[in-house]
Design a protein around this motif. Structure first.
Motif, mmCIF file in Angstrom:
data_model
loop_
_atom_site.group_PDB
_atom_site.id
_atom_site.type_symbol
_atom_site.label_atom_id
_atom_site.label_comp_id
_atom_site.label_asym_id
_atom_site.label_seq_id
_atom_site.Cartn_x
_atom_site.Cartn_y
_atom_site.Cartn_z
ATOM 1 N N UNK A 142 0.840 -1.202 0.000
ATOM 2 C CA UNK A 142 0.000 0.000 0.000
ATOM 3 C C UNK A 142 0.870 1.245 0.000
ATOM 4 N N UNK A 143 0.462 2.241 -0.749
ATOM 5 C CA UNK A 143 1.219 3.492 -0.857
ATOM 6 C C UNK A 143 0.396 4.661 -0.332
ATOM 7 N N UNK A 144 1.026 5.802 -0.252
ATOM 8 C CA UNK A 144 0.362 7.082 0.012
ATOM 9 C C UNK A 144 -0.258 7.526 -1.312
ATOM 10 N N UNK A 145 -1.552 7.288 -1.508
ATOM 11 C CA UNK A 145 -2.173 7.541 -2.806
ATOM 12 C C UNK A 145 -2.241 9.027 -3.143
ATOM 13 N N UNK A 146 -2.407 9.879 -2.136
ATOM 14 C CA UNK A 146 -2.421 11.321 -2.402
ATOM 15 C C UNK A 146 -1.064 11.767 -2.925
ATOM 16 N N UNK A 147 0.005 11.293 -2.283
ATOM 17 C CA UNK A 147 1.346 11.601 -2.765
ATOM 18 C C UNK A 147 1.613 11.003 -4.128
ATOM 19 N N UNK A 148 1.105 9.774 -4.367
ATOM 20 C CA UNK A 148 1.301 9.126 -5.662
ATOM 21 C C UNK A 148 0.637 9.918 -6.774
ATOM 22 N N UNK A 149 -0.533 10.478 -6.500
ATOM 23 C CA UNK A 149 -1.242 11.307 -7.483
ATOM 24 C C UNK A 149 -0.402 12.535 -7.843
ATOM 25 N N UNK A 150 0.198 13.162 -6.828
ATOM 26 C CA UNK A 150 1.056 14.321 -7.067
ATOM 27 C C UNK A 150 2.304 13.913 -7.852
ATOM 28 N N UNK A 151 2.939 12.799 -7.472
ATOM 29 C CA UNK A 151 4.145 12.349 -8.161
ATOM 30 C C UNK A 151 3.859 12.051 -9.628
ATOM 31 N N UNK A 152 2.698 11.467 -9.914
ATOM 32 C CA UNK A 152 2.333 11.184 -11.303
ATOM 33 C C UNK A 152 2.213 12.474 -12.097
ATOM 34 N N UNK A 153 1.628 13.502 -11.486
ATOM 35 C CA UNK A 153 1.481 14.786 -12.172
ATOM 36 C C UNK A 153 2.832 15.471 -12.360
ATOM 37 N N UNK A 154 3.750 15.302 -11.419
ATOM 38 C CA UNK A 154 5.080 15.896 -11.523
ATOM 39 C C UNK A 154 5.930 15.165 -12.570
ATOM 40 N N UNK A 155 5.528 13.943 -12.916
ATOM 41 C CA UNK A 155 6.294 13.136 -13.857
ATOM 42 C C UNK A 155 5.763 13.217 -15.284
ATOM 43 N N UNK A 156 4.738 14.008 -15.526
ATOM 44 C CA UNK A 156 4.181 14.133 -16.875
ATOM 45 C C UNK A 156 5.156 14.870 -17.795
ATOM 46 N N UNK A 157 5.023 14.686 -19.106
ATOM 47 C CA UNK A 157 5.895 15.410 -20.046
ATOM 48 C C UNK A 157 5.763 16.919 -19.890
ATOM 49 N N UNK A 158 6.817 17.613 -20.250
ATOM 50 C CA UNK A 158 6.830 19.069 -20.093
ATOM 51 C C UNK A 158 5.693 19.758 -20.847
ATOM 52 N N UNK A 159 5.254 19.148 -21.946
ATOM 53 C CA UNK A 159 4.216 19.776 -22.761
ATOM 54 C C UNK A 159 2.805 19.487 -22.250
ATOM 55 N N UNK A 160 2.677 18.620 -21.252
ATOM 56 C CA UNK A 160 1.359 18.242 -20.741
ATOM 57 C C UNK A 160 0.819 19.360 -19.849
ATOM 58 N N UNK A 161 -0.368 19.885 -20.146
ATOM 59 C CA UNK A 161 -0.921 20.981 -19.343
ATOM 60 C C UNK A 161 -1.220 20.571 -17.891
ATOM 61 N N UNK A 162 -1.341 19.263 -17.632
ATOM 62 C CA UNK A 162 -1.627 18.794 -16.278
ATOM 63 C C UNK A 162 -0.356 18.563 -15.461
ATOM 64 N N UNK A 163 0.788 18.797 -16.068
ATOM 65 C CA UNK A 163 2.053 18.590 -15.366
ATOM 66 C C UNK A 163 2.207 19.597 -14.227
ATOM 67 N N UNK A 164 2.667 19.104 -13.097
ATOM 68 C CA UNK A 164 2.986 19.963 -11.951
ATOM 69 C C UNK A 164 4.485 20.191 -11.945
ATOM 70 N N UNK A 165 4.913 21.434 -12.014
ATOM 71 C CA UNK A 165 6.336 21.750 -12.027
ATOM 72 C C UNK A 165 6.873 21.868 -10.609
ATOM 73 N N UNK A 166 8.187 21.752 -10.480
ATOM 74 C CA UNK A 166 8.816 21.945 -9.184
ATOM 75 C C UNK A 166 8.591 23.363 -8.675
ATOM 76 N N UNK A 167 8.615 24.317 -9.588
ATOM 77 C CA UNK A 167 8.394 25.713 -9.185
ATOM 78 C C UNK A 167 7.005 25.880 -8.581
ATOM 79 N N UNK A 168 6.000 25.258 -9.218
ATOM 80 C CA UNK A 168 4.638 25.360 -8.695
ATOM 81 C C UNK A 168 4.528 24.689 -7.333
ATOM 82 N N UNK A 169 5.185 23.541 -7.176
ATOM 83 C CA UNK A 169 5.144 22.861 -5.878
ATOM 84 C C UNK A 169 5.772 23.727 -4.794
#
Length: 416
Positions: free
Chosen positions: A53-80
């Motif tokens: 079992x994982x921290x699903x809330x954190x996993x959701x954030x990590x998935x968004x931070x790992x999206x391609x740079x061109x993906x509008x749903x990507x979370x950048x380090x600056x935004x975090x």
């Protein structure tokens, strides 16, 4: 989070109860302390299943931070980091609503910060402060306990130690600095105001949660981690156990070195770490309010552990070698863990010759000096000075910091 069973996935990872005789022998002293009357098989089952079992809330954030740079749903380090700075007046005043993506509830960043900022009603920040003061008064004793009983003691078992080696942590020349990072985080957590929303301890704890999620995501998918044997790289069972190493294990070790802990101090310290665990994403039912509850859980965690792996001696040896007084550390390890643990970790045996004077000193400090308000404040200043000195030494003059988040989660998180 409840473990989600995958098709073809066993109920437990291979390491679960993989060295039963050894585990029972190691767990026995804690069982006596926690007054365990029998083995709770249902709890053992939950510990085993939550290794998947994982921290699903954190996993959701990590998935968004790992999206391609061109993906509008990507979370950048600056935004975090803008979101993490949150209530900092110096940065908040300069931002527009468009620059505050954490306030959008429909994004991974928004959901993450909405959750961690929604402090539970049970959190009493005054009690959190009292817990921090109680720990600061311990000074060197707390540092000794966390290094030997909590950190090195945990290297006797395969799993988390192997992940540290896989990520490059605590081996070779990085050992002292990585220990300094842990010390810096703990210092921030117990510092005055540290766990308020604008406190350094709060921000670093949330930072570490995001880092754990990124490490988990990478090692789940990069082929370098045997999930079938070890469970998820950063899983609920290991996280809950690690939390206990800082709370009840820390208090247990301090008492073993002569530090008098009052019932009020115990409650405050447990409350502090309960809140830290909640911020870290540990499951609510494993956030304990008393030492006895926490120790009962940790006793069962010990019962399911695997044998030592080569990672344990590598980590332990690196940490001991980086200390100013290695023989003192070896003596403490003998006092806390016994000769067998030193052998398991490939460390030379040593007599705990520094323990008797430490116990005598601590009895005076905690039993006499700490009984007055002025004495308690003097011990807090003394403890703070010790911690600053140790952090400075461990960072070798560099600015103290906790391991930074990678700039590009998909490619560089393995270094963290």
């Amino acid at each position: 989070m409840v473990a989600r069973e995958q098709v073809g996935q066993p109920r437990y990872p291979g390491r679960f109860r993989n060295a039963p005789e050894r585990s029972r022998r190691i767990a026995r002293p804690l069982g006596v302390v926690a007054r365990v009357r029998g083995v709770d098989e249902e709890l053992l089952d939950r510990i085993g299943t939550r290794m998947f079992a994982r921290d699903e809330l954190g996993a959701d954030l990590a998935a968004a931070m790992s999206r391609p740079r061109t993906d509008p749903e990507r979370v950048t380090m600056a935004a975090f980091h803008r979101a993490l700075a949150g209530s900092d007046p110096e940065t908040t005043a300069a931002r527009s609503e468009a620059e505050l993506p954490r306030r959008r509830p429909d994004t991974a960043l928004g959901r993450f910060f909405a959750a961690v900022e929604d402090t539970p009603d049970w959190v009493d920040l005054d009690e959190v402060e009292r817990g921090g003061r109680a720990l600061r008064r311990m000074g060197r004793t707390l540092d000794d306990v966390l290094l030997t009983l909590s950190l090195i003691g945990g290297y006797r078992f395969g799993g988390p130690a192997d992940l540290l080696v896989a990520t490059g942590g605590l081996t070779g020349s990085t050992a002292t600095r990585r220990l300094g990072e842990t010390t810096e985080w703990a210092r921030a957590v117990i510092s005055p105001g540290g766990m308020r929303r604008d406190g350094e301890g709060w921000r670093l704890t949330v930072h570490v949660r995001a880092m754990h999620a990124l490490v988990n995501r990478r090692f789940e998918t990069n082929g370098r981690w045997n999930v079938g044997h070890w469970g998820l790289p950063v899983n609920q069972s290991d996280q809950a156990a690690t939390l206990g190493l800082f709370s009840s294990t820390g208090l247990l070790g301090a008492r073993a070195l002569g530090w008098v802990v009052t019932p009020a101090e115990s409650r405050a310290v447990m409350h502090l770490w309960r809140y830290v665990g909640w911020l870290m994403g540990v499951d609510d039912d494993w956030l304990f309010t008393t030492e006895r509850e926490q120790n009962h859980f940790l006793h069962h965690v010990l019962l399911v552990q695997d044998d030592v792996t080569p990672a344990g001696p590598a980590l332990a040896g690196a940490l001991v070698a980086g200390q100013r007084h290695p023989r003192h550390v070896l003596g403490l390890l003998r006092w806390f863990l016994g000769r067998e643990a030193l052998t398991d970790l490939g460390l030379p045996t040593a007599l705990p010759w520094t323990v008797p004077p430490t116990v005598l000193r601590n009895l005076v400090l905690s039993g006499l000096v700490a009984r007055t308000r002025a004495g308690r404040r003097a011990l807090e200043r003394r403890g703070d000075a010790w911690t600053r000195e140790e952090i400075g030494r461990r960072f070798a003059g560099a600015r103290p910091a906790v391991a930074p988040l990678p700039e590009q989660a998909p490619t560089s998180v393995a270094r963290e």
